[in-house]
Design a protein around this motif. Structure first.
Motif, short mmCIF file in Angstrom:
data_model
loop_
_atom_site.label_atom_id
_atom_site.label_comp_id
_atom_site.label_asym_id
_atom_site.label_seq_id
_atom_site.Cartn_x
_atom_site.Cartn_y
_atom_site.Cartn_z
N ASP A 1 0.87 -1.18 0.00
CA ASP A 1 0.00 0.00 0.00
C ASP A 1 0.90 1.23 0.00
O ASP A 1 2.07 1.15 0.39
CB ASP A 1 -0.87 0.02 1.26
N THR B 1 1.33 0.20 -4.93
CA THR B 1 0.21 1.10 -5.16
C THR B 1 0.77 2.49 -5.50
O THR B 1 1.70 2.95 -4.84
CB THR B 1 -0.63 1.21 -3.87
N LYS C 1 -10.76 17.65 -8.55
CA LYS C 1 -11.20 16.34 -9.03
C LYS C 1 -10.84 16.11 -10.50
O LYS C 1 -10.33 15.05 -10.87
CB LYS C 1 -12.73 16.26 -8.83
N ALA D 1 -8.00 0.90 -8.86
CA ALA D 1 -8.71 0.89 -7.58
C ALA D 1 -9.44 2.21 -7.40
O ALA D 1 -8.83 3.24 -7.12
CB ALA D 1 -7.72 0.66 -6.44
N ASP E 1 -15.24 5.36 -8.30
CA ASP E 1 -15.79 6.43 -9.11
C ASP E 1 -16.34 5.84 -10.42
O ASP E 1 -15.58 5.48 -11.33
CB ASP E 1 -14.65 7.43 -9.39
N GLU F 1 -10.53 -2.70 -8.50
CA GLU F 1 -10.51 -3.08 -7.08
C GLU F 1 -11.22 -2.00 -6.27
O GLU F 1 -11.09 -0.80 -6.53
CB GLU F 1 -9.05 -3.23 -6.60
P1 FAD Z 1 -13.86 9.53 -5.17
O1 FAD Z 1 -14.01 10.62 -6.18
O2 FAD Z 1 -13.31 9.88 -3.85
O3 FAD Z 1 -15.20 8.81 -4.98
C1 FAD Z 1 -16.03 8.47 -6.06
C2 FAD Z 1 -17.35 8.03 -5.51
O4 FAD Z 1 -17.10 6.78 -4.85
C3 FAD Z 1 -17.86 8.96 -4.42
O5 FAD Z 1 -18.74 9.90 -4.93
C4 FAD Z 1 -18.53 8.01 -3.52
O6 FAD Z 1 -19.86 7.85 -3.94
C5 FAD Z 1 -17.79 6.73 -3.66
N1 FAD Z 1 -16.85 6.48 -2.56
C6 FAD Z 1 -15.55 6.81 -2.52
N2 FAD Z 1 -14.99 6.39 -1.38
C7 FAD Z 1 -15.96 5.80 -0.69
C8 FAD Z 1 -16.03 5.17 0.56
N3 FAD Z 1 -14.96 5.04 1.33
N4 FAD Z 1 -17.24 4.70 0.97
C9 FAD Z 1 -18.31 4.79 0.20
N5 FAD Z 1 -18.30 5.35 -1.01
C10 FAD Z 1 -17.16 5.87 -1.44
N6 FAD Z 1 -5.10 5.45 -1.06
C11 FAD Z 1 -3.79 5.67 -0.79
O7 FAD Z 1 -3.37 6.80 -0.65
N7 FAD Z 1 -2.92 4.60 -0.67
C12 FAD Z 1 -3.32 3.31 -0.86
O8 FAD Z 1 -2.51 2.39 -0.74
C13 FAD Z 1 -4.68 3.09 -1.17
N8 FAD Z 1 -5.13 1.83 -1.40
C14 FAD Z 1 -6.40 1.68 -1.86
C15 FAD Z 1 -6.81 0.42 -2.27
C16 FAD Z 1 -8.07 0.25 -2.81
C17 FAD Z 1 -8.49 -1.10 -3.27
C18 FAD Z 1 -8.93 1.37 -2.97
C19 FAD Z 1 -10.28 1.22 -3.60
C20 FAD Z 1 -8.53 2.61 -2.55
C21 FAD Z 1 -7.28 2.78 -1.99
N9 FAD Z 1 -6.87 4.03 -1.57
C22 FAD Z 1 -5.55 4.21 -1.26
C23 FAD Z 1 -7.83 5.15 -1.42
C24 FAD Z 1 -7.89 6.03 -2.66
O9 FAD Z 1 -6.70 6.73 -2.80
C25 FAD Z 1 -9.05 7.02 -2.56
O10 FAD Z 1 -8.83 7.87 -1.47
C26 FAD Z 1 -10.40 6.38 -2.41
O11 FAD Z 1 -10.51 5.24 -3.18
C27 FAD Z 1 -11.51 7.34 -2.81
O12 FAD Z 1 -11.35 7.71 -4.13
P2 FAD Z 1 -12.23 7.13 -5.36
O13 FAD Z 1 -11.30 6.75 -6.42
O14 FAD Z 1 -13.11 6.06 -4.90
O15 FAD Z 1 -13.01 8.40 -5.90
#
Ligand code: FAD
Length: 476
Positions: A137, A164, A204, A233, A236, A260
């Motif tokens: 991560d 990641t 964004k 991952a 969105d 993912e």
């Molecule tokens: P966003 O624009 O934030 O969200 C898009 C839509 O998805 C939102 O409108 C909402 O409806 C939905 N959504 C987003 N997050 C959530 C939530 N938690 N619960 C419910 N709905 C939600 N970040 C790191 O910095 N380091 C890492 O190692 C890391 N590993 C990750 C591994 C995985 C498998 C995933 C999915 C995320 C990881 N992240 C990590 C987090 C990532 O960086 C984002 O902060 C997070 O995924 C939210 O961004 P988004 O791409 O979903 O888009």
């Protein structure tokens, strides 16, 4: 949004709030939504269910980042080794995710490298049911360089280590280039640690542009020829659609990459993608240190604040009950055990003579259950620690649920048969259970004065751990 996210990150790192939330049972809605509250068996049972029922893969990660305590570091390593072996034994692809700060980066980079090597070797030793790798991560910017060095070190030693990368960081274009033809996989995320305009793409739209440009590189012919597996991952939906469109346009088949998501974050999205034939993986965190992880999910998605609110209200409401042992340990009292192990298990403190005498009595009557001292069981499998074992009796039922204290005793008595079944039921049903709780508390407190007791019955768990450390260092 960034202010909200930063506030949640601060809350996630507050030791006092973490301690309060995790110890005093406000876990409920928020924890259960995003985390498998339990040990490696529970996590692998969830992975099996995801695969069998929904055709979804899993990447398992033991909770507990930003630690420098050697005991906590070792616990993460052991849990990661255990899930790696259990995933292999279950015939699943073996993907274990770790944060470098969970396995020693803050204590010593050498320790971190050694621990990552142990986990990666275990992953590499499992049967190949798909793509097996240790996924690193990525944490905040201060750790990006060291995490990339860690991956490079593992790859130099022929170990399967993926990484990641965060689309919000400007430096990621270079970082991706440096790992593109070496890494077995890259997981691309937007990035959960906002910085400032110097380091980050702002807004964004800019982050999304960066994400798509990086995705294009990950799907490009040089990356594919080198065997890179792209993992996108995100939750969105718009971005997912655009990545899928990009892959189509570049002639990459659906099984040439995967999406993912975080366990519990976007169930509709997971199902829709599976129905459309895409490969979907869920990042499944497990353990009991759920607060920092879950509250960061609130930071990413303010609507999850409703869950946070419900958890806090519940904690306030249960304030009077905080001394109740079941409430105190609620977070670890609902572990789901692997279907592989069906016999119930009574775990007692084998260093306490009184507990051992009671367990011997129970063992004679329990035909269909095992009775074992906690010191002989890998208790981490059930999400427990040595401290838990010295503090209470535990009952793991056939469904894998973990019960503590008088509830454990009640269930064990129920399984003893005869009149003991009635006594056991009474321990579990109010108002008799309140009496059972009080009696259990008294017995546990004064067990050193009861027949069969040994000096260890009188020792607190801190005394015990101190003694264990002395023994480890050969001074006992
Ligand atoms: P966003 O624009 O934030 O969200 C898009 C839509 O998805 C939102 O409108 C909402 O409806 C939905 N959504 C987003 N997050 C959530 C939530 N938690 N619960 C419910 N709905 C939600 N970040 C790191 O910095 N380091 C890492 O190692 C890391 N590993 C990750 C591994 C995985 C498998 C995933 C999915 C995320 C990881 N992240 C990590 C987090 C990532 O960086 C984002 O902060 C997070 O995924 C939210 O961004 P988004 O791409 O979903 O888009």
């Amino acid at each position: 949004m960034d202010l909200w996210q930063r506030t949640m990150i601060r809350l996630a790192r507050s030791e006092r709030v973490t301690d309060l939330m995790q110890r005093h049972g406000g876990a409920t809605a928020l924890a259960r939504r995003f985390v498998v509250v339990g040990g490696p068996e529970a996590a692998v049972a969830t992975a099996c269910r995801l695969r069998d029922r929904r055709g979804i893969s899993a990447s398992l990660s033991y909770l507990g980042e930003y630690v420098s305590d050697p005991v906590l570091i070792e616990r993460t390593v052991e849990a990661s080794l255990a899930v790696s072996q259990l995933l292999g034994a279950a015939g699943l692809d073996v993907q274990v995710s770790v944060d470098s700060t969970a396995i020693g980066e803050l204590a010593s980079p050498d320790l971190c490298r050694a621990n990552a090597g142990r986990i990666a070797r275990s992953v590499a030793a499992q049967p190949l049911a798909g793509r097996n790798f240790l996924m690193l991560d990525m944490e905040d910017l201060s750790l990006v360089e060291s995490t990339l060095r860690l991956q490079s070190h593992l790859l130099d030693h022929g170990l399967p280590a993926a990484v990641t990368l965060q689309a919000r960081l400007r430096r990621t274009v270079r970082d991706l280039e440096s790992v593109l033809t070496r890494s077995p996989a890259v997981r691309l995320v937007k990035g959960a640690f906002p910085r400032g305009p110097e380091d980050d793409h702002q807004g964004k739209a800019a982050i999304e542009r960066s994400y798509l440009s990086l995705a294009r590189t990950m799907l490009s012919p040089p990356a594919r020829e080198a065997g890179l597996h792209p993992v996108f991952a995100t939750h969105d939906d718009g971005l997912i659609g655009r990545v899928a469109g990009l892959a189509r346009e570049m002639g990459v088949p659906q099984d040439g990459y995967e999406f993912e998501m975080l366990y519990g974050a976007h169930r509709e999205g997971e199902q829709r993608l599976r129905a459309e034939g895409y490969a979907v993986r869920l990042y499944v965190p497990f353990g009991v240190a759920w607060w920092p992880y879950a509250v960061r999910r609130v930071g990413e998605h303010p609507r999850n604040a409703l869950l946070l609110g419900r958890s806090l209200v519940r904690q306030r409401r249960t304030g009077v009950l905080l001394l109740h042992p079941d409430v105190v340990r609620r977070t670890s009292s609902t572990v789901t055990r692997s279907p592989i192990t069906r016999r119930p298990l009574l775990i007692f403190d084998g260093e306490c003579g009184f507990c051992t005498a009671c367990a011997t009595w129970a063992q004679r009557r329990l035909g269909n259950a095992d009775v074992l001292p906690g010191q002989r069981v890998n208790v981490a499998t059930y999400g427990l620690t040595a401290r838990d074992v010295s503090a209470a009796a535990w009952w793991i039922d056939s469904a894998g649920q973990v019960h503590r204290g008088h509830r454990a005793i009640g269930r064990a008595l129920r399984a003893c048969g005869g009149w003991w079944t009635v006594v056991g039921w009474a321990c579990l049903i109010p108002p008799f259970s309140w009496v059972a709780w009080a009696v259990y508390g008294l017995v546990a407190r004064f067990r050193h004065r009861l027949p069969g007791s040994t000096p260890a019955c009188h020792m607190t768990s801190d005394d015990r751990s101190g003694r264990a450390q002395l023994a480890d260092s050969g001074q006992d």
